[in-house]
Design a protein around this motif. Structure first.
Motif, PDB file in Angstrom:
ATOM      1  N   GLU A   1     136.339   3.520 -36.298  1.00  0.00           N
ATOM      2  CA  GLU A   1     136.500   2.754 -37.500  1.00  0.00           C
ATOM      3  C   GLU A   1     136.609   2.461 -38.720  1.00  0.00           C
ATOM      4  O   GLU A   1     136.872   1.548 -39.050  1.00  0.00           O
ATOM      5  CB  GLU A   1     135.170   1.846 -37.222  1.00  0.00           C
ATOM      6  CG  GLU A   1     134.261   1.610 -35.612  1.00  0.00           C
ATOM      7  CD  GLU A   1     135.254   0.513 -35.343  1.00  0.00           C
ATOM      8  OE1 GLU A   1     135.158  -0.488 -36.277  1.00  0.00           O
ATOM      9  OE2 GLU A   1     135.200   0.796 -33.851  1.00  0.00           O
TER      10      GLU A   1
ATOM     11  N   PRO B   1     141.617  14.800 -36.722  1.00  0.00           N
ATOM     12  CA  PRO B   1     141.740  14.498 -35.661  1.00  0.00           C
ATOM     13  C   PRO B   1     142.005  13.363 -34.585  1.00  0.00           C
ATOM     14  O   PRO B   1     142.515  12.974 -33.563  1.00  0.00           O
ATOM     15  CB  PRO B   1     139.673  14.533 -35.151  1.00  0.00           C
ATOM     16  CG  PRO B   1     139.555  13.720 -36.803  1.00  0.00           C
ATOM     17  CD  PRO B   1     140.534  14.352 -37.254  1.00  0.00           C
TER      18      PRO B   1
ATOM     19  N   CYS C   1     141.608   3.184 -38.690  1.00  0.00           N
ATOM     20  CA  CYS C   1     142.330   4.371 -38.588  1.00  0.00           C
ATOM     21  C   CYS C   1     141.802   4.409 -36.626  1.00  0.00           C
ATOM     22  O   CYS C   1     141.103   3.785 -35.689  1.00  0.00           O
ATOM     23  CB  CYS C   1     141.327   5.363 -38.637  1.00  0.00           C
ATOM     24  SG  CYS C   1     141.831   6.988 -38.564  1.00  0.00           S
TER      25      CYS C   1
HETATM   26  S1  FES Z   1     138.122   7.602 -38.326  1.00  0.00           S
HETATM   27 FE1  FES Z   1     140.487   7.715 -39.154  1.00  0.00          FE
HETATM   28  S2  FES Z   1     140.477  10.161 -38.590  1.00  0.00           S
HETATM   29 FE2  FES Z   1     138.665   9.654 -37.611  1.00  0.00          FE
END
Ligand code: FES
Length: 106
Positions: A48, A83, A44
């Motif tokens: 992590e 986010p 992501c």
């Molecule tokens: S680690 Fe994927 S949205 Fe926060």
């Protein structure tokens, strides 16, 4: 560009994702129908989390990050919700002769 044979198509059941390491890439492959797959970076862009562990929406063509819930578009790698705000890389992929192939720049 190099087309890499990653796995048998049955290793990624329809409606799920799975992570693979191909060379230096850690990618997530998602299968949304018998012959339709998408490949994006597994990590992501927000933290992590492994996107391959997220829930896949085969109609909306997105995956929900398992950590904070951002929805990533499987076609573009762009997050649709916060986010996360940065996109993840996408890779052209296809099902051919029962195998999943992903294209990488050499
Ligand atoms: S680690 Fe994927 S949205 Fe926060």
């Amino acid at each position: 560009m190099e087309l890499i044979d990653v796995c048998d198509v049955n290793e990624v059941p329809v409606g799920s994702g799975r992570a693979f390491t191909v060379g230096e890439h850690r990618i997530a492959i998602f299968r949304v129908s018998d012959h339709e797959v998408y490949a994006i970076d597994d990590r992501c862009s927000h933290d992590e989390a492994s996107l391959s562990e997220g829930e896949v929406d085969c109609e909306e063509l997105c995956v929900e990050c398992p950590m904070h819930g951002s929805l990533f578009d499987l076609r573009t790698g762009k997050p649709r919700t916060l986010p996360a705000f940065a996109p993840v890389a996408t890779y052209r992929s296809e099902v051919r002769d029962g195998r999943i192939f992903v294209e990488f720049s050499a």
